[in-house]
Design an enzyme around this catalytic site. Sequence first.
Site, PDB file in Angstrom:
ATOM      1  N   GLU A 180       7.798  16.132  16.139  1.00 25.11           N
ATOM      2  CA  GLU A 180       8.392  16.110  14.805  1.00 25.11           C
ATOM      3  C   GLU A 180       7.589  17.064  13.922  1.00 25.11           C
ATOM      4  O   GLU A 180       6.382  16.871  13.744  1.00 25.11           O
ATOM      5  CB  GLU A 180       8.292  14.671  14.271  1.00 25.11           C
ATOM      6  N   CYS A 211      12.833  11.477   7.810  1.00 26.50           N
ATOM      7  CA  CYS A 211      12.647  10.941   9.163  1.00 26.50           C
ATOM      8  C   CYS A 211      13.872  11.177  10.023  1.00 26.50           C
ATOM      9  O   CYS A 211      13.770  11.368  11.231  1.00 26.50           O
ATOM     10  CB  CYS A 211      12.323   9.459   9.098  1.00 26.50           C
ATOM     11  N   GLU A 226       8.792   1.429  11.275  1.00 26.15           N
ATOM     12  CA  GLU A 226       9.815   2.476  11.085  1.00 26.15           C
ATOM     13  C   GLU A 226       9.092   3.801  11.219  1.00 26.15           C
ATOM     14  O   GLU A 226       8.395   4.235  10.297  1.00 26.15           O
ATOM     15  CB  GLU A 226      10.440   2.350   9.689  1.00 26.15           C
ATOM     16  N   GLU A 250      -0.910   7.241  -0.667  1.00 29.41           N
ATOM     17  CA  GLU A 250      -1.899   7.610  -1.677  1.00 29.41           C
ATOM     18  C   GLU A 250      -1.506   8.850  -2.476  1.00 29.41           C
ATOM     19  O   GLU A 250      -1.991   9.054  -3.584  1.00 29.41           O
ATOM     20  CB  GLU A 250      -3.274   7.800  -1.024  1.00 29.41           C
ATOM     21  N   LYS A 269       0.879  -1.178   0.000  1.00 31.01           N
ATOM     22  CA  LYS A 269       0.000   0.000   0.000  1.00 31.01           C
ATOM     23  C   LYS A 269       0.906   1.215   0.000  1.00 31.01           C
ATOM     24  O   LYS A 269       1.418   1.645   1.022  1.00 31.01           O
ATOM     25  CB  LYS A 269      -0.928   0.048   1.214  1.00 31.01           C
TER      26      LYS A 269
HETATM   27  P1  NAD Z   1       1.529   8.443   7.802  1.00 31.86           P
HETATM   28  O1  NAD Z   1       1.665   7.633   9.030  1.00 31.86           O
HETATM   29  O2  NAD Z   1       0.481   9.469   7.756  1.00 31.86           O
HETATM   30  O3  NAD Z   1       1.276   7.509   6.530  1.00 31.86           O
HETATM   31  C1  NAD Z   1       2.162   6.473   6.175  1.00 31.86           C
HETATM   32  C2  NAD Z   1       1.389   5.410   5.425  1.00 31.86           C
HETATM   33  O4  NAD Z   1       0.438   4.838   6.309  1.00 31.86           O
HETATM   34  C3  NAD Z   1       0.591   5.938   4.238  1.00 31.86           C
HETATM   35  O5  NAD Z   1       0.635   4.997   3.197  1.00 31.86           O
HETATM   36  C4  NAD Z   1      -0.821   6.044   4.800  1.00 31.86           C
HETATM   37  O6  NAD Z   1      -1.836   5.965   3.847  1.00 31.86           O
HETATM   38  C5  NAD Z   1      -0.847   4.822   5.705  1.00 31.86           C
HETATM   39  N1  NAD Z   1      -1.871   4.840   6.757  1.00 31.86           N
HETATM   40  C6  NAD Z   1      -2.494   5.891   7.326  1.00 31.86           C
HETATM   41  N2  NAD Z   1      -3.379   5.460   8.252  1.00 31.86           N
HETATM   42  C7  NAD Z   1      -3.312   4.115   8.278  1.00 31.86           C
HETATM   43  C8  NAD Z   1      -3.957   3.093   9.027  1.00 31.86           C
HETATM   44  N3  NAD Z   1      -4.869   3.350   9.941  1.00 31.86           N
HETATM   45  N4  NAD Z   1      -3.619   1.803   8.791  1.00 31.86           N
HETATM   46  C9  NAD Z   1      -2.678   1.507   7.891  1.00 31.86           C
HETATM   47  N5  NAD Z   1      -2.033   2.433   7.137  1.00 31.86           N
HETATM   48  C10 NAD Z   1      -2.337   3.711   7.331  1.00 31.86           C
HETATM   49  O7  NAD Z   1       2.956   9.071   7.544  1.00 31.86           O
HETATM   50  P2  NAD Z   1       3.386  10.035   6.377  1.00 31.86           P
HETATM   51  O8  NAD Z   1       2.876  11.397   6.679  1.00 31.86           O
HETATM   52  O9  NAD Z   1       3.073   9.428   5.058  1.00 31.86           O
HETATM   53  O10 NAD Z   1       4.976   9.980   6.526  1.00 31.86           O
HETATM   54  C11 NAD Z   1       5.686  10.810   7.380  1.00 31.86           C
HETATM   55  C12 NAD Z   1       6.138  10.039   8.608  1.00 31.86           C
HETATM   56  O11 NAD Z   1       6.897   8.896   8.224  1.00 31.86           O
HETATM   57  C13 NAD Z   1       7.056  10.861   9.487  1.00 31.86           C
HETATM   58  O12 NAD Z   1       6.701  10.695  10.830  1.00 31.86           O
HETATM   59  C14 NAD Z   1       8.430  10.253   9.220  1.00 31.86           C
HETATM   60  O13 NAD Z   1       9.347  10.438  10.266  1.00 31.86           O
HETATM   61  C15 NAD Z   1       8.085   8.826   9.000  1.00 31.86           C
HETATM   62  N6  NAD Z   1       9.143   8.128   8.257  1.00 31.86           N
HETATM   63  C16 NAD Z   1       9.949   7.261   8.948  1.00 31.86           C
HETATM   64  C17 NAD Z   1      11.004   6.628   8.281  1.00 31.86           C
HETATM   65  C18 NAD Z   1      11.924   5.683   9.017  1.00 31.86           C
HETATM   66  O14 NAD Z   1      12.770   5.083   8.369  1.00 31.86           O
HETATM   67  N7  NAD Z   1      11.822   5.528  10.324  1.00 31.86           N
HETATM   68  C19 NAD Z   1      11.201   6.883   6.926  1.00 31.86           C
HETATM   69  C20 NAD Z   1      10.352   7.768   6.261  1.00 31.86           C
HETATM   70  C21 NAD Z   1       9.327   8.385   6.935  1.00 31.86           C
END
Ligand code: NAD
Length: 529
Positions: free
Chosen positions: A421, A309, A275, A203, A200
């Site tokens: 963050e 991140c 992650e 989006e 997934k």
């Molecule tokens: P997000 O958590 O909003 O979304 C990430 C993914 O999860 C998307 O595909 C989203 O559609 C999906 N999602 C949302 N709600 C969900 C649910 N209830 N069940 C399953 N999936 C769901 O995060 P974002 O805004 O896309 O990304 C930014 C975040 O990602 C930041 O906090 C960043 O630090 C983190 N990040 C971490 C790493 C790492 O290696 N630790 C790397 C990149 C980004």
Amino acid sequence: MSTPDNHNTLFDPTTTEFLHDVHAGPAPRSLFINGEWEAAADGETRTITCPADGSTVGVVSEASEADTLRAIAAARESFDSGEWATTPAIERGKLLMAVAAFIRVNKELFASAESADTGKRYAESLTDMDDIAGAFDYFGTLASHQAGRVVDPGDPNLRSRIDAEPIGVCGLITPWNYPLLQVSWKVAPALAAGNSFVLKQAELTPHTAMLLMYALQDAGLPKGVANLITGAGTRCGNPLSQHPDVDMVSFTGGLATGKIIARNAAETVKRTALELGGKNPNVIFADANFEVAVDNALNGAFFHSGQVCSAGSRIIVEESLHDEFIAAIVARTQRIKLGGPSDDMAEAGPLITQAQREKVATYVDKAREQGAEILTGGRAATSADTTGPHGTGHSDLGAGIFYLPTIIDGASRDMDCVHDEAFGPVVTVETFSTESEAVAIANDTEYGLAGAVWTSDASKAERMARALRHGTIWINDFHPYLPQAEWGGYKQSGNGRELGPTGLAEYQEHKHVYQNLQPAAWNQFGMKD
Ligand code: NAD
């Protein structure tokens, strides 16, 4: 980068040869399920726009829960058939290396798609594609080297070994900030281990994941092994973390979402790899190489407009160096040029959405209210900035979702800006007087993803590296990672590791097989009259 009818000119998915099947009919069919491109069952679509200028990149299918369930069923069936799981590991590795080659050959196309979806500089996307191909090569090489191990049971009549087997069906959920890179860190090890998966993709940024499905198909992956869903979090994400036919969920994204996934997955005791976010300290001692530390503090904080991140969003500088250091970073920050993907003068791009920019603005406003000082930036960019110090003159900063690089001084551990963050171009500055105080400040966070230490004293650097509770520690550097080296977080930055040998083990079950070559009766039960 946009035409008068507001279509993105960097990447047009409808004329891309590899996505021909997706756009052949009247409606897009961008879900890849059981080897076929499909439309969403309810016909829903989503328009993808480039955050650098609001241009339309493309229209894709918006998956529903029903679509996700179909993808899970396809992955389950393919895994249970054993076709990919029993393909010799060396052959699985070759397929991954073929995918790496495909990405390298088509690097410009992949980079265009990534930049159009995210608004990030094209030059950065090109570099990302090299890293992504590198991840596929790495796991391709590793595939046949982690089959298990032999254990010495201490008796020549006994045999004991550990078999590494694929875990089964993997639900892979990824974010928008490094769309294909985050995908590659999951897809490559999952396939190397012999799993089937449902991806997934975020989006907002679907196009490179779609190109990857083509690459996997082109390389000869059996149908049903790789499945792609593009759609919103809860509708598509929940089934992946809840369904009993999914054996593992690997997630990269925000902390709040990670907690939901962990709770959902607990019901079926799925393996989870999380992650999550980071609030990463960048500790600068007075004996550091000043110019290099200044330059890397900017790189740590503002690379990809802080949407990283591991961004160095907390500068923790030795008190005696504070004024000189601040003067230097403010002077350079005020000259950072913002612009769209094709703007060669731009040094950083836009934020991903209006909502993300509002989140950053709220964070900065709160820092102001709590007594911190905004030294530069602290507001959204407007069209008037296009010809100002942050503009290149080529990108209309009012048309995209830009925020000025921001430095917050006088921050302290009780302020939200130090804990939360922002995921934008904002960095806070704190000070310390002793090494132990630096450690205490740098570890005072619920996160533990990455951190850096700048010093010319090798012993001090080593002591700091041991004392810091973060998954990656850079000494006199910021941001590099290697596919061979584990990546992941301490504390609430997540659990599990991506990359390195552990990054493959995450996608494996380890079965103990014990054989007795001279079986003998125990004569313990029912032997007494
Ligand atoms: P997000 O958590 O909003 O979304 C990430 C993914 O999860 C998307 O595909 C989203 O559609 C999906 N999602 C949302 N709600 C969900 C649910 N209830 N069940 C399953 N999936 C769901 O995060 P974002 O805004 O896309 O990304 C930014 C975040 O990602 C930041 O906090 C960043 O630090 C983190 N990040 C971490 C790493 C790492 O290696 N630790 C790397 C990149 C980004």
